[in-house]
Write an enzyme that holds these catalytic residues in place. Structure first.
Site, PDB file in Angstrom:
ATOM      1  N   ASP A  22      77.322 104.996  23.977  1.00  0.00           N
ATOM      2  CA  ASP A  22      79.048 105.222  24.567  1.00  0.00           C
ATOM      3  C   ASP A  22      77.838 104.527  26.598  1.00  0.00           C
ATOM      4  OD1 ASP A  22      79.837 107.060  26.900  1.00  0.00           O
ATOM      5  OD2 ASP A  22      78.067 107.765  27.998  1.00  0.00           O
ATOM      6  N   PHE A  23      79.224 104.116  27.185  1.00  0.00           N
ATOM      7  CA  PHE A  23      78.214 103.575  28.571  1.00  0.00           C
ATOM      8  C   PHE A  23      78.153 104.451  29.719  1.00  0.00           C
ATOM      9  CE2 PHE A  23      79.892 101.200  32.347  1.00  0.00           C
ATOM     10  CZ  PHE A  23      78.967  99.851  31.988  1.00  0.00           C
ATOM     11  N   ASP A  24      78.581 105.313  30.832  1.00  0.00           N
ATOM     12  CA  ASP A  24      78.423 105.391  31.416  1.00  0.00           C
ATOM     13  C   ASP A  24      78.041 106.979  31.359  1.00  0.00           C
ATOM     14  OD1 ASP A  24      80.973 105.012  34.011  1.00  0.00           O
ATOM     15  OD2 ASP A  24      82.413 104.941  32.120  1.00  0.00           O
ATOM     16  N   ASP A 197      75.246 111.047  26.921  1.00  0.00           N
ATOM     17  CA  ASP A 197      74.617 111.794  27.896  1.00  0.00           C
ATOM     18  C   ASP A 197      76.202 112.807  27.950  1.00  0.00           C
ATOM     19  OD1 ASP A 197      76.943 109.392  29.287  1.00  0.00           O
ATOM     20  OD2 ASP A 197      76.134 110.848  31.048  1.00  0.00           O
TER      21      ASP A 197
HETATM   22 MG    MG Z   1      78.953 108.740  29.626  1.00  0.00          MG
END
Ligand code: MG
Length: 255
Positions: A22-24, A197
């Site tokens: 994932d990124f954020d 996350d």
């Molecule tokens: Mg995220």
């Protein structure tokens, strides 16, 4: 699971391995202004190096493709899956989900309406094929934002998805991080790593559960923290403290 055991399948079979993140909140710390999010120093380089070694390396995010391309520009070997897979770039080729285009107009209409009629304090982030309604700066309007999103979703045919301090509106297309991951996993055939996350990463963890049940080596990594959903952290094989911890772990994949 200890780290050496967890990483062993990736060290022994890199050519058939999939590493997806994932990124954020996973590669980048969560920030108040979503536009200013950026990956932890060194992560794009580590992913690039991994992409030269592993079967497939991918960033799978709710962000638009163009946002992700800031750090993985054309020529990068890292696969990019934006808007939960609705728009992607793989081996330099742009690949949009075939059903996504017809929804651009609806998304634009609802985004414009959100700016005009949404609750005071709600921040509208239009992403072309999805909308994120943020209340991080004004947590007191959370209920009003969720109610507005539900009210807008029903008549427009869009679907609501919860996220950290925000609500997302998506086209009713059955594409999520899980479906993206399963397709990529089928192609590489070897061990699968996924790091995330947030609740949007749960479908990816569920996809890894199914792969594991079929005997595939998998590694579920969650970024822990005050906002981390228990549903994710409880099911993780490994926890890292923050995106810096994720950077260290990705670096260990290279060793
Ligand atoms: Mg995220």
């Amino acid at each position: 699971m200890d780290r050496a055991t967890a990483l062993a399948p990736f060290h022994s079979s890199p050519a058939t391995a999939l590493v997806a993140v994932d990124f954020d909140g996973t590669l980048s710390p969560i920030v108040d202004d979503p536009a200013s999010a950026r990956p932890v120093d060194g992560i794009p380089e580590v992913l690039e190096e991994l992409a030269g070694r592993m079967g497939e390396v991918a960033v799978v995010s709710g962000r638009p493709l163009a946002f992700l391309e800031q750090w993985f520009p054309h020529g990068s070997r890292v696969g990019l899956y934006g808007l939960y897979g609705l728009e992607a770039r793989r081996r330099g080729e742009r690949v949009d989900h075939p059903s996504s285009g017809v929804w651009r107009e609806t998304i634009a209409d609802v985004a414009a309406r959100a700016v005009r009629t949404g609750p005071e304090g709600m921040e509208v982030e239009s992403k072309g094929l999805s909308i994120t309604l943020h209340y991080r700066q004004h947590p007191e309007v959370a209920d009003a934002v969720e109610a507005w999103a539900r009210g807008a979703a029903a008549p427009s045919g869009l679907r609501c998805r919860p996220a950290k301090m925000s609500v997302e509106l998506h086209p009713p297309i059955d594409e999520d991080k899980g479906t993206v991951l399963v397709r990529l996993a089928d192609e590489v055939g070897g061990p699968v790593f996924f790091g995330g996350d947030d609740v949007g990463d749960l479908p990816a963890f569920e996809a890894l559960d199914r792969l594991a049940a079929d005997g595939r080596p998998v590694l579920r990594v969650a970024v822990d923290g005050p906002e981390a959903p228990l549903a994710l952290t409880e099911r993780a094989d490994l926890l890292v403290d923050d995106p810096h911890g994720m950077a260290d772990l990705l670096g260990d994949l290279l060793d």
